[in-house]
Design an enzyme around this catalytic site. Structure first.
Site, PDB file in Angstrom:
ATOM      1  N   ARG A 181      -7.799   5.047   0.708  1.00  0.00           N
ATOM      2  CA  ARG A 181      -8.909   3.928   1.834  1.00  0.00           C
ATOM      3  C   ARG A 181      -8.404   2.769   0.817  1.00  0.00           C
ATOM      4  NH1 ARG A 181     -11.831   2.554   5.728  1.00  0.00           N
ATOM      5  NH2 ARG A 181     -12.635   0.970   5.450  1.00  0.00           N
ATOM      6  N   CYS A 239     -27.714   1.508   4.818  1.00  0.00           N
ATOM      7  CA  CYS A 239     -27.652   3.367   4.611  1.00  0.00           C
ATOM      8  C   CYS A 239     -27.157   3.184   3.000  1.00  0.00           C
ATOM      9  CB  CYS A 239     -27.374   3.300   6.173  1.00  0.00           C
ATOM     10  SG  CYS A 239     -25.568   2.470   5.532  1.00  0.00           S
ATOM     11  N   ARG A 241       0.407  -1.218   0.306  1.00  0.00           N
ATOM     12  CA  ARG A 241      -0.421   0.039  -0.310  1.00  0.00           C
ATOM     13  C   ARG A 241       1.084   1.061   0.016  1.00  0.00           C
ATOM     14  NH1 ARG A 241      -3.869  -0.695   4.472  1.00  0.00           N
ATOM     15  NH2 ARG A 241      -2.523  -1.738   5.763  1.00  0.00           N
ATOM     16  N   GLU A 253     -20.534  -2.636  20.082  1.00  0.00           N
ATOM     17  CA  GLU A 253     -19.869  -3.134  18.963  1.00  0.00           C
ATOM     18  C   GLU A 253     -18.772  -2.763  19.432  1.00  0.00           C
ATOM     19  OE1 GLU A 253     -21.112  -2.959  15.122  1.00  0.00           O
ATOM     20  OE2 GLU A 253     -23.468  -2.638  15.719  1.00  0.00           O
ATOM     21  N   GLU A 309     -30.512   5.697   6.738  1.00  0.00           N
ATOM     22  CA  GLU A 309     -30.309   6.718   6.782  1.00  0.00           C
ATOM     23  C   GLU A 309     -30.874   7.857   6.006  1.00  0.00           C
ATOM     24  OE1 GLU A 309     -27.970   9.352   3.430  1.00  0.00           O
ATOM     25  OE2 GLU A 309     -28.208   6.495   3.297  1.00  0.00           O
ATOM     26  N   HIS A 320     -22.183  11.814   9.273  1.00  0.00           N
ATOM     27  CA  HIS A 320     -20.442  12.241   8.468  1.00  0.00           C
ATOM     28  C   HIS A 320     -20.495  14.128   8.790  1.00  0.00           C
ATOM     29  CE1 HIS A 320     -21.512   8.994   6.464  1.00  0.00           C
ATOM     30  NE2 HIS A 320     -19.652   8.208   7.135  1.00  0.00           N
ATOM     31  N   LYS A 335     -20.399   4.520  -6.340  1.00  0.00           N
ATOM     32  CA  LYS A 335     -19.414   3.682  -6.635  1.00  0.00           C
ATOM     33  C   LYS A 335     -19.075   2.541  -8.385  1.00  0.00           C
ATOM     34  CE  LYS A 335     -20.561   0.865  -2.860  1.00  0.00           C
ATOM     35  NZ  LYS A 335     -19.452  -0.778  -2.696  1.00  0.00           N
TER      36      LYS A 335
HETATM   37  N1  GLN Z   1     -25.025  -1.705  13.161  1.00  0.00           N
HETATM   38  C1  GLN Z   1     -23.489  -1.054  12.192  1.00  0.00           C
HETATM   39  C2  GLN Z   1     -23.024  -0.506  13.379  1.00  0.00           C
HETATM   40  O1  GLN Z   1     -23.919   0.903  13.744  1.00  0.00           O
HETATM   41  C3  GLN Z   1     -23.992  -0.660  11.039  1.00  0.00           C
HETATM   42  C4  GLN Z   1     -23.544  -0.027  10.033  1.00  0.00           C
HETATM   43  C5  GLN Z   1     -23.691   0.052   8.738  1.00  0.00           C
HETATM   44  O2  GLN Z   1     -24.727   1.034   8.431  1.00  0.00           O
HETATM   45  N2  GLN Z   1     -22.430   0.149   7.608  1.00  0.00           N
HETATM   46  O3  GLN Z   1     -22.001   0.507  13.122  1.00  0.00           O
HETATM   47 ZN    ZN Z   2     -25.576   1.995   8.226  1.00  0.00          ZN
END
Ligand code: GLN
Ligand code: ZN
Length: 780
Positions: free
Chosen positions: A530, A658, A16, A499, A680, A709, A117
């Protein structure tokens, strides 16, 4: 003699290097000269890999500092006015980076260009931004400089150097018209073609001057459903793009030409490339319609996946094509190797068996060369390579690491009732209300809380053996209890554990499931600097033990409020992995779905009342051609429902999506039959919900009110306004209140502020919409 080439090579470097260099340049720790040097080294290395292996041509112009579509924009002078006055002279590198990122070491900060994308890959390109008065002009010498650079390294312009361009139609197709005077795309961007073609003409003239013979012009949109006006434009455009002395190879990929076959074959160019991995069925029609003056480049080595080619299968086809075409047959990768990791040789942790089944970009180059030699010199000339290949395939087909009878059997036994909840949503709703007793406008979050430095350090340390598994669990418990305490203080209704233990929402599950392996350096570019390292699904998928129950139960033990279990859905796990190619994707998804179904049931049995199954990548799997959509959506929805349907009526299933368009797949989203969907909406200011109202979405919805964001946090009033907007199209009793997405990339202080306001907004709405007894007022 048969000619061999690739459509492009990964640019990031095996370590990278490109990422490191560009990021250092942005941070001011590497100067422009240092950056240029890294680019030069990478280009030289990648050309050498291809040329030394025995490919006839090297692609030039596939290297990019950020994105090859953005390179085209700068080549063509497509620089929006907000980036400064660039109406003449070359577009400099910092302007280029500002277009991509909104900032660069020099120049003022500006809103970056949109990113989206690249077809159905996980690579993102910078969307060209046109104005209706767009002027095109030659505004970069990068491509020509790189041709000169290749020549200076000893590659012959005429016989070895093949510049790569995005064709004019694909380039326009990928762009967007922006400008106050047009509403919603009424201006047809195809009208810009007239002005664009002369600049393409100049580019071709310059390449001819540099002594180049072949130029590769990518027109992947020929694998899409095209409006008639675009089809017509192809003919007109390519008639004009003639350049004496220069031969044009028109490349198509990511799918079969189908209804565009005649068009593609007929265009006045000198060669056509087809993707034989994605569209093997197109070969016969193409061979029948290709004029005898054209070469056909056959893309047999998969540029998008990591499996070793099947030489026997490929040669069986190629021998026949050779009979028809003779030297007019070219061999190639199916598409650019951009979508493959760089080099398998550096992988030391995979195990020899699995390694022998794989090929990364460097190995794919070798594969193309073996195939070429087999055709040119006869099989005997490469018998050792053919034997090795055959053995690897036989071993793979028979490997007990891949095939598990019990898993296959369970998939074969799936019956339709496995995809059905016990009762319809309206019945479940009552049971869930009784059990959960949530207020109107219940508040929740999407799952993750900030991934702090402490969390990352604990993960690093346990991996390195610096702390024990016990210490690691204790550290995670500390994070979980912090998150739970915070959520109680914030007075959220449905909590999450945060998480903390998940590095990544797919990798976490892949590491705990059987049938997955992880590379050490299998990076592919996602966007700009990235890179992602997708898991490899190599075998039948099963779940040796529960994956999330302990963390979730621990979190639930800390609070009387409902703790939402959190899983990544089967389609998203599939979509964000390299997937085995020896069985249909639908089959692999069902295996994952069954493993996750067991996890869902384990969570329920452990007392968890709400379980979220994230499917942010559902839409990403959509086929490029509309006629294939139903098939995909059918099995994707089925897999989700298998995952979700093992639970009781009073267990509430959530899903989350999202950053994609939902309108045209709304029926399938409804068919998931999740009790609640959180989505989202930041990019559409709640307009997205029109789709949910037009369709009269049956279940509950949490439209995101906090765009995770934006650095600027929304006020309570703004969130209230958004929710009232939502309440016009969605019955208030079906509305949830939540952020747009997970909060892992945020910092705790901003999260606290945003969520305080969000809870306040929900309370404001409750007061507005309910009477003293807490019942919903008549149309408020
Ligand atoms: N449960 C995941 C988080 O909150 C969902 C992430 C996502 O939608 N990309 O990070
Ligand atoms: Zn999400």
């Amino acid at each position: 003699m048969i000619t061999a080439h690739t459509l492009g090579f990964p640019r990031i470097g095996v370590q990278r290097e490109l990422k490191r260099a560009t990021e250092a340049y942005w941070a001011g720790t590497l100067d422009r000269q240092g950056l240029e040097q890294v680019g030069k080294t990478l280009r030289a290395r990648h050309w050498a890999v291809q040329s030394n292996a025995g490919l006839d041509f090297i692609p030039v112009g596939d290297f990019s500092w950020y994105d090859h579509v953005l390179d085209m924009s700068t080549l063509l002078g497509v620089v929006p006015a907000r980036f400064g006055d660039v109406t003449d002279g070359a577009v400099d590198l910092d302007t280029y980076f500002r277009m991509a990122r909104g900032r660069a070491p020099s120049g003022a900060d500006v809103p970056a260009c949109e990113m989206t994308k690249w077809f159905d890959t996980n690579y993102h390109y910078i969307v060209p931004e046109f104005s209706p008065e767009q002027v095109f002009r030659l505004a970069s010498s990068k491509l020509f400089d790189e041709v000169a650079e290749a020549c200076a390294l000893g590659y012959q312009a005429q016989a070895q150097v093949k510049p790569v361009l995005i064709g004019p139609l694909t380039y326009l197709w990928l762009g967007k018209i922006k400008g106050a005077q047009i509403n919603n795309g009424e201006f047809d961007k195809l009208a810009l073609l007239e002005k664009l073609l002369p600049v393409y003409g100049e580019i071709l003239a310059k390449l001819a001057q540099l002594g180049v013979t072949w130029v590769q012009i990518d027109e992947p949109i020929l694998a899409l459903d095209l409006p008639q006006s675009w089809k017509n434009a192809f003919e007109a455009a390519y008639v004009r793009l003639q350049q004496p002395g220069l031969k044009r190879l028109l490349t198509t990929y990511f799918g079969a030409l189908e209804d565009n076959t005649a068009l593609a074959c007929r265009l006045p160019v000198d060669g056509l490339h087809i993707d034989m991995v994605r569209g093997p069925e197109q070969l016969t029609a193409v061979l029948d319609q290709l004029p005898s003056y054209k070469i056909l480049s056959v893309g047999v080595v998969d540029g998008r996946n990591i499996w070793r080619s099947d030489f026997a299968k490929a040669l069986a086809i190629l021998e026949q094509v050779k009979v028809r075409l003779g030297d007019r047959l070219w061999l190639a990768s199916s598409c650019s190797l951009l979508h493959s990791p760089v080099d398998l040789a550096v992988e030391s942790g995979l195990g020899e068996d699995i390694k022998s089944w794989l090929a990364f970009a460097t190995q794919k180059v070798d594969e193309i060369v073996v195939l070429k030699r087999a055709l040119n010199e006869g099989h005997a000339a490469v018998s050792a390579a053919l034997d090795r290949n055959l053995q690897a395939h036989q071993a793979r087909r028979a490997s007990p690491r891949i095939h598990h009878a019990a898993v296959k059997e369970r998939v074969a036994q799936i019956t339709s009732d496995l995809a059905e909840r016990h009762h319809a949503y309206l019945v479940r709703r009552i049971a869930q209300q009784q059990r959960l007793n949530l207020p109107l406008f219940p508040t929740t979050t999407i799952g993750s809380f900030p991934q702090t430095a402490q969390i990352r350090a604990a993960r690093r340390d346990v991996k390195a053996g610096k702390i024990s598994e016990r210490d690691y669990i204790a550290a995670m418990h500390e994070q979980i209890s912090y998150a739970v305490r915070k959520q109680e203080e914030l007075d959220l209704d449905v909590l999450v554990h945060g998480e903390a233990e998940r590095n990544d929402m797919v990798e976490y599950f892949g590491e705990l499931l059987q049938g997955f392996v992880f590379t050490q350096n299998g990076w592919v570019q996602s966007y700009g600097s990235r890179c992602v390292k997708p898991p490899v699904i190599f075998g039948d998928v099963s779940r040796p033990a529960s994956m999330t129950v302990d963390w979730t139960v621990y979190a639930q033990s800390l609070t009387p409020r409902p703790m939402k279990g959190m899983l990544t859905g089967p389609v998203t796990i599939l979509q964000w992995s390299f997937v085995r190619d020896d069985q249909p994707r639908a089959q692999t998804t069902l295996q994952i779905a069954l493993a996750l179904r067991d996890e869902v049931c384990d969570l329920e049995n452990a007392g968890i009342k709400i379980i979220q199954i994230d499917e942010p990548a559902l839409r990403e799997g959509l086929p490029l051609r509309k006629k294939h959509w139903q098939d995909y959506l059918g099995w994707a929805v089925h897999a989700f429902r298998i995952t979700a349907s093992g639970v009781r009526d009073d267990t509430q299933i959530h899903t989350h999506m999202c950053y994609s368009e939902f309108n045209d797949i709304i029926a399938s989203i409804a068919a998931l039959d999740a009790d609640v969907i959180t989505i989202e909406t930041s990019r559409s200011d709640m307009e997205l919900l029109d789709a949910f109202s037009d369709f009269s979405y049956p279940n509950e919805i949490g439209p995101g009110v906090y765009d995770i964001h934006t650095p600027r946090l929304p006020t309570t009033e703004e969130m209230v306004t958004l929710l009232e907007k939502a309440a016009i199209v969605i019955a208030p009793e079906k509305l949830w209140v939540n952020p747009d997405c997970g909060l892992k990339t945020r910092q705790w202080p901003e999260v606290e502020t945003a969520l305080t306001r969000m809870v306040q907004a929900a309370k404001t709405l409750r007061a507005r919409y309910t009477d003293e007894a807490g019942n919903l007022k008549e149309a408020g």
